[in-house]
Design a protein around this motif. Structure first.
Motif, PDB file in Angstrom:
ATOM      1  N   PHE A 119       0.826  -1.214   0.000  1.00 18.92           N
ATOM      2  CA  PHE A 119       0.000   0.000   0.000  1.00 18.92           C
ATOM      3  C   PHE A 119       0.858   1.260   0.000  1.00 18.92           C
ATOM      4  O   PHE A 119       0.376   2.348  -0.330  1.00 18.92           O
ATOM      5  CB  PHE A 119      -0.964   0.003   1.193  1.00 18.92           C
ATOM      6  N   GLU A 120       2.149   1.127   0.319  1.00 16.24           N
ATOM      7  CA  GLU A 120       3.043   2.278   0.302  1.00 16.24           C
ATOM      8  C   GLU A 120       3.751   2.443  -1.042  1.00 16.24           C
ATOM      9  O   GLU A 120       3.994   3.567  -1.480  1.00 16.24           O
ATOM     10  CB  GLU A 120       4.091   2.157   1.414  1.00 16.24           C
ATOM     11  N   TRP A 121       4.100   1.344  -1.706  1.00 16.44           N
ATOM     12  CA  TRP A 121       4.941   1.434  -2.899  1.00 16.44           C
ATOM     13  C   TRP A 121       4.257   1.024  -4.207  1.00 16.44           C
ATOM     14  O   TRP A 121       4.844   1.133  -5.276  1.00 16.44           O
ATOM     15  CB  TRP A 121       6.220   0.608  -2.724  1.00 16.44           C
ATOM     16  N   ASN A 122       3.006   0.562  -4.118  1.00 18.04           N
ATOM     17  CA  ASN A 122       2.313   0.099  -5.332  1.00 18.04           C
ATOM     18  C   ASN A 122       1.055   0.931  -5.596  1.00 18.04           C
ATOM     19  O   ASN A 122      -0.041   0.572  -5.153  1.00 18.04           O
ATOM     20  CB  ASN A 122       1.948  -1.371  -5.209  1.00 18.04           C
ATOM     21  N   ASN A 170       7.405   6.778  -1.672  1.00 22.05           N
ATOM     22  CA  ASN A 170       8.466   6.258  -2.547  1.00 22.05           C
ATOM     23  C   ASN A 170       7.991   5.083  -3.402  1.00 22.05           C
ATOM     24  O   ASN A 170       8.543   3.974  -3.333  1.00 22.05           O
ATOM     25  CB  ASN A 170       9.679   5.832  -1.718  1.00 22.05           C
ATOM     26  N   PRO A 171       6.965   5.289  -4.201  1.00 17.89           N
ATOM     27  CA  PRO A 171       6.449   4.188  -5.027  1.00 17.89           C
ATOM     28  C   PRO A 171       7.456   3.765  -6.086  1.00 17.89           C
ATOM     29  O   PRO A 171       8.349   4.527  -6.456  1.00 17.89           O
ATOM     30  CB  PRO A 171       5.212   4.803  -5.686  1.00 17.89           C
ATOM     31  N   THR A 172       7.304   2.554  -6.571  1.00 20.59           N
ATOM     32  CA  THR A 172       8.161   2.110  -7.668  1.00 20.59           C
ATOM     33  C   THR A 172       7.753   2.844  -8.947  1.00 20.59           C
ATOM     34  O   THR A 172       6.583   3.203  -9.126  1.00 20.59           O
ATOM     35  CB  THR A 172       8.059   0.591  -7.921  1.00 20.59           C
ATOM     36  N   ILE A 173       8.688   3.025  -9.818  1.00 22.65           N
ATOM     37  CA  ILE A 173       8.404   3.692 -11.092  1.00 22.65           C
ATOM     38  C   ILE A 173       7.437   2.846 -11.918  1.00 22.65           C
ATOM     39  O   ILE A 173       6.482   3.357 -12.519  1.00 22.65           O
ATOM     40  CB  ILE A 173       9.710   3.922 -11.870  1.00 22.65           C
ATOM     41  N   GLU A 174       7.666   1.549 -11.911  1.00 19.19           N
ATOM     42  CA  GLU A 174       6.880   0.636 -12.736  1.00 19.19           C
ATOM     43  C   GLU A 174       5.407   0.613 -12.313  1.00 19.19           C
ATOM     44  O   GLU A 174       4.502   0.654 -13.164  1.00 19.19           O
ATOM     45  CB  GLU A 174       7.465  -0.778 -12.664  1.00 19.19           C
ATOM     46  N   HIS A 175       5.145   0.536 -11.011  1.00 18.60           N
ATOM     47  CA  HIS A 175       3.767   0.488 -10.540  1.00 18.60           C
ATOM     48  C   HIS A 175       3.086   1.845 -10.670  1.00 18.60           C
ATOM     49  O   HIS A 175       1.859   1.918 -10.812  1.00 18.60           O
ATOM     50  CB  HIS A 175       3.720  -0.001  -9.097  1.00 18.60           C
ATOM     51  N   THR A 176       3.864   2.898 -10.619  1.00 10.59           N
ATOM     52  CA  THR A 176       3.299   4.235 -10.833  1.00 10.59           C
ATOM     53  C   THR A 176       2.804   4.380 -12.263  1.00 10.59           C
ATOM     54  O   THR A 176       1.688   4.866 -12.509  1.00 10.59           O
ATOM     55  CB  THR A 176       4.357   5.322 -10.532  1.00 10.59           C
ATOM     56  N   ASN A 234       9.635  11.915  -6.883  1.00  8.72           N
ATOM     57  CA  ASN A 234      10.017  10.689  -6.182  1.00  8.72           C
ATOM     58  C   ASN A 234      11.521  10.480  -6.360  1.00  8.72           C
ATOM     59  O   ASN A 234      11.959   9.762  -7.264  1.00  8.72           O
ATOM     60  CB  ASN A 234       9.218   9.508  -6.754  1.00  8.72           C
ATOM     61  N   ALA A 235      12.290  11.126  -5.502  1.00 10.35           N
ATOM     62  CA  ALA A 235      13.752  11.107  -5.647  1.00 10.35           C
ATOM     63  C   ALA A 235      14.343   9.729  -5.366  1.00 10.35           C
ATOM     64  O   ALA A 235      15.386   9.369  -5.920  1.00 10.35           O
ATOM     65  CB  ALA A 235      14.373  12.145  -4.719  1.00 10.35           C
ATOM     66  N   ASN A 236      13.687   8.955  -4.501  1.00  8.74           N
ATOM     67  CA  ASN A 236      14.207   7.635  -4.129  1.00  8.74           C
ATOM     68  C   ASN A 236      13.130   6.568  -4.306  1.00  8.74           C
ATOM     69  O   ASN A 236      12.582   6.048  -3.329  1.00  8.74           O
ATOM     70  CB  ASN A 236      14.693   7.646  -2.676  1.00  8.74           C
ATOM     71  N   PRO A 237      12.789   6.249  -5.546  1.00 10.37           N
ATOM     72  CA  PRO A 237      11.741   5.252  -5.769  1.00 10.37           C
ATOM     73  C   PRO A 237      12.136   3.885  -5.221  1.00 10.37           C
ATOM     74  O   PRO A 237      13.304   3.508  -5.248  1.00 10.37           O
ATOM     75  CB  PRO A 237      11.608   5.210  -7.293  1.00 10.37           C
ATOM     76  N   SER A 238      11.149   3.167  -4.717  1.00  5.68           N
ATOM     77  CA  SER A 238      11.398   1.813  -4.226  1.00  5.68           C
ATOM     78  C   SER A 238      11.733   0.906  -5.403  1.00  5.68           C
ATOM     79  O   SER A 238      11.325   1.146  -6.537  1.00  5.68           O
ATOM     80  CB  SER A 238      10.160   1.277  -3.505  1.00  5.68           C
ATOM     81  N   SER A 239      12.482  -0.147  -5.116  1.00  3.37           N
ATOM     82  CA  SER A 239      12.767  -1.146  -6.145  1.00  3.37           C
ATOM     83  C   SER A 239      11.576  -2.072  -6.279  1.00  3.37           C
ATOM     84  O   SER A 239      10.908  -2.399  -5.295  1.00  3.37           O
ATOM     85  CB  SER A 239      14.001  -1.957  -5.758  1.00  3.37           C
ATOM     86  N   GLY A 512       6.991  -8.019 -22.865  1.00  2.00           N
ATOM     87  CA  GLY A 512       5.797  -8.030 -22.027  1.00  2.00           C
ATOM     88  C   GLY A 512       6.003  -8.795 -20.730  1.00  2.00           C
ATOM     89  O   GLY A 512       5.507  -8.392 -19.670  1.00  2.00           O
ATOM     90  N   LYS A 513       6.747  -9.890 -20.798  1.00  2.00           N
ATOM     91  CA  LYS A 513       7.004 -10.691 -19.597  1.00  2.00           C
ATOM     92  C   LYS A 513       7.932  -9.949 -18.641  1.00  2.00           C
ATOM     93  O   LYS A 513       7.761 -10.026 -17.412  1.00  2.00           O
ATOM     94  CB  LYS A 513       7.593 -12.050 -19.996  1.00  2.00           C
ATOM     95  N   TRP A 514       8.910  -9.229 -19.190  1.00  2.00           N
ATOM     96  CA  TRP A 514       9.769  -8.415 -18.322  1.00  2.00           C
ATOM     97  C   TRP A 514       8.921  -7.383 -17.581  1.00  2.00           C
ATOM     98  O   TRP A 514       9.084  -7.183 -16.373  1.00  2.00           O
ATOM     99  CB  TRP A 514      10.869  -7.724 -19.118  1.00  2.00           C
ATOM    100  N   LYS A 515       8.014  -6.754 -18.296  1.00  2.00           N
ATOM    101  CA  LYS A 515       7.136  -5.773 -17.653  1.00  2.00           C
ATOM    102  C   LYS A 515       6.313  -6.434 -16.553  1.00  2.00           C
ATOM    103  O   LYS A 515       6.155  -5.891 -15.461  1.00  2.00           O
ATOM    104  CB  LYS A 515       6.209  -5.137 -18.693  1.00  2.00           C
ATOM    105  N   ARG A 516       5.818  -7.627 -16.852  1.00  2.00           N
ATOM    106  CA  ARG A 516       4.979  -8.334 -15.881  1.00  2.00           C
ATOM    107  C   ARG A 516       5.755  -8.704 -14.627  1.00  2.00           C
ATOM    108  O   ARG A 516       5.244  -8.592 -13.513  1.00  2.00           O
ATOM    109  CB  ARG A 516       4.388  -9.580 -16.536  1.00  2.00           C
ATOM    110  N   VAL A 517       6.981  -9.141 -14.784  1.00  2.00           N
ATOM    111  CA  VAL A 517       7.754  -9.555 -13.608  1.00  2.00           C
ATOM    112  C   VAL A 517       8.145  -8.358 -12.751  1.00  2.00           C
ATOM    113  O   VAL A 517       8.401  -8.499 -11.556  1.00  2.00           O
ATOM    114  CB  VAL A 517       8.998 -10.377 -14.029  1.00  2.00           C
ATOM    115  N   THR A 518       8.175  -7.168 -13.348  1.00  2.00           N
ATOM    116  CA  THR A 518       8.447  -5.968 -12.547  1.00  2.00           C
ATOM    117  C   THR A 518       7.199  -5.486 -11.813  1.00  2.00           C
ATOM    118  O   THR A 518       7.299  -4.668 -10.902  1.00  2.00           O
ATOM    119  CB  THR A 518       8.968  -4.803 -13.425  1.00  2.00           C
ATOM    120  N   LEU A 519       6.036  -5.990 -12.213  1.00  2.00           N
ATOM    121  CA  LEU A 519       4.773  -5.548 -11.619  1.00  2.00           C
ATOM    122  C   LEU A 519       4.152  -6.573 -10.675  1.00  2.00           C
ATOM    123  O   LEU A 519       3.232  -6.252  -9.924  1.00  2.00           O
ATOM    124  CB  LEU A 519       3.771  -5.224 -12.727  1.00  2.00           C
TER     125      LEU A 519
END
Length: 579
Positions: A119-122, A170-176, A234-239, A512-519
């Protein structure tokens, strides 16, 4: 509401304060506890209730703030305490499994809030559009009743997104990026779908205008949230990587396998090598048919790839992709009837549709199934649209889902895969097994049916088997990829190499799979983990029962226990056989 909820928890603890030693009484008491537990569950998670077809709480949209999380934790802890009063040894096999599944669900709630903290990073967790779309698309009540609930539910939309902004750190870039795309895509639910339905209703003009005004406020809240995400510095996005410890715990709770994440990873590596060996034999055999007198490459993977690439040129055109899927469904049903593999209930509708915009961005094909309270509702086969794709990307995607693999995809997603399994799950006498569906069992069953169909002669050819092995390699590499990315710092370059060179996937599919594994996390492991457990179990049962083994009976009995973890289904089946 708060006082009522606290009263329910206290009542639960009071009812369960005495341990019951008599086995008959213990099972009756546990059955009563389960009913009370499910009623509590829906008060805490009204959105989940609606998704499962229990529509008493459709008008409620929970605001995801500290108070709602405290309520979840109180619910989980109170019921963990209650479970201690029901000794596993006093329960019948069905209730023993339900006991374990309830406990696992409660531990997952606590883990998600206290440790995972998505709930904090996604930010993509915050999207109301799907819940509102389900009300519009439902056929469980009169239109006016559903629209009234839609209207009342909108009351909390602004507060929902205000809470989201307060939660996110500090949300992740990908989930943002996903949150932005999906929320914008879902606005049409309020701007178009709701207005269209409202115009068909019997409400007065004044009522309609008030509801439309509230819908505009909801759209404004969504757009404001999107604008906030875009402008949020977001200067320090979560991984997006979970790390080894969090991943191991999430794997344990989500997969519920008999083996660990590390052991599953090693098993997948060994299976990848077995598949490469089988694919080389078939590709070598098919070489002259597709490559003529061309010289064979010395590299085995290169030889396999060249044959696969040639066969993959046989595919549907972009505009005919969805219709190609629709045409294959009756063919699968007919084959299953002919071979008597499993009963398919003709009264449960399956509708192939374009993937809704609010779902886009993670998977290209999926099933949206009704819950156990709404068993006769449509099951939707969601197909990703290729509109707006470049010609190169569309061609790459269609080569991945060529004429052979498209059939395997339909087996997996529809008949006798997800659609069939979820219909059976809704018929399970245990609502716990339906509600707390185990992802590894659900995905594992779909993967298992692929090889089961081919083993029984479906579309039998060297090409189909080669493409099946390629598809199964994808399942296997999903596990290798997910664990490597989240616990072993696998780079995108290494991931794309795994998927394209070692798993023979097209570039668009690999991206597409790379994107999925980051999400997502752990979910990609569910396919191989569940499949290997189911397939190994079936082979063991065939060996154990010999001539008495009946494949159709095995399938129907396996599915009769709902979506329980495979390790528990094995226990239940063996227990029934020994009676």
């Amino acid at each position: 509401m708060k006082k009522t909820f606290l009263f329910i928890i206290v009542a639960t603890l009071f009812i369960s304060c005495q341990k019951i030693e008599n086995k008959t009484d213990a099972n009756k008491a546990f059955d009563a506890y389960k009913n009370n537990f499910v009623n509590q569950l829906w008060e805490v998670y009204p959105g989940w209730a609606s998704n499962q077809g229990f529509h008493k709480w459709d008008s409620i949209l929970v605001v995801p703030n500290a108070n709602s999380r405290s309520k979840e934790l109180a619910f989980a802890q109170a019921n963990l305490d209650s479970l201690k009063n029901y000794a596993i040894s006093n329960l019948n096999p069905n209730n023993r499994t339900d006991h374990k599944m309830i406990e696992n669900q409660l531990l997952s709630i606590i883990f998600s809030i206290n440790d995972l903290k998505a709930f904090e990073w996604n930010p993509s967790d915050y999207n109301v559009c799907g819940a509102f779309a389900e009300i519009i698309n439902g056929n469980y009540d009169k239109l006016e009743v559903r629209l009234r609930n839609f209207d009342l539910k909108m009351n909390n939309v602004p507060a929902f997104y205000q809470a989201a902004k307060a939660n996110i750190k500090n949300p992740t870039i990908e989930h943002t990026e996903l949150a932005i795309a999906q929320n914008l895509g879902g606005i049409s639910v309020f701007e178009n779908d709701f207005v269209t339905a409202l115009n068909k209703s019997n409400f007065t003009v004044v009522e309609k205008d008030k509801m439309k005004a509230k819908a505009k406020q909801s759209v404004e809240a969504i757009k404001d949230f999107v604008a906030w995400l875009k402008s949020n510095k977001n200067a320090n996005p979560s991984s997006f990587r979970l790390g080894k410890d969090l991943y191991a715990k999430k794997f344990e709770l989500d997969i519920q396998s008999a083996i660990t994440a590390d052991a599953t990873y090693n098993k997948a590596l060994a299976h990848k090598q077995e598949l490469h060996d089988k694919m080389f034999v078939l590709s070598n055999k098919l070489w002259s048919k597709y490559m003529g007198n061309a010289e064979k490459p010395t590299d085995r993977l290169d030889l396999i790839k060249q044959v696969i690439d040639k066969i993959s040129l046989q595919h549907a055109q972009p505009e005919a992709f969805q219709s190609a899927i629709e045409k294959q469904i009756p063919m699968l049903v007919e084959f299953i009837k002919k071979e008597d593999l499993i009963y398919i209930d003709p009264s449960k509708p399956l509708v192939v549709r374009k993937e809704p915009d609010y779902m886009a961005g993670v998977a290209g094909a999926s099933i949206s199934a009704p819950g156990p309270y709404d068993k006769n509702a449509n099951t939707y086969y969601n197909v990703g649209s290729l509109s707006g794709w470049t010609k190169e990307d569309a061609e790459s995607y269609l080569r991945e889902y060529n004429d052979y693999i498209l059939q395997i995809l339909n087996i997996h997603e529809a008949i006798p895969g997800h659609y069939t399994q979820l219909v059976y799950s809704n018929q399970s006498p245990s609502i716990i097994k339906s509600l707390f569906g185990n992802g590894a069992m659900i995905e594992g069953w779909a993967v298992y049916t692929e090889i089961m169909m081919l083993e029984n002669g479906y579309a039998n050819s060297d090409e189909m088997w080669l493409m099946y092995y390629k598809w199964n390699l994808r399942t296997t590499c999903n596990t290798i990829l997910d664990i490597s990315v989240h616990t072993k710092e696998m780079t995108k370059i290494a991931a794309i190499d795994l998927l394209t060179r070692q798993a023979f996937q097209q570039k668009a599919e690999a991206e597409g799979k790379w994107k999925r594994v980051t999400l997502s996390q752990v979910q990609l492991c569910s396919y191989f983990s569940g499949y290997s457990e189911i397939y190994d179990f079936r082979k063991a049962m065939q060996q154990k029962m010999g001539a008495k083994f009946n494949l159709k009976k095995f399938h129907e009995q396996f599915l009769s226990y709902g979506s329980a973890p495979v390790k528990y289904i094995k226990e239940l089946m063996l227990s029934d056989i020994e009676k």
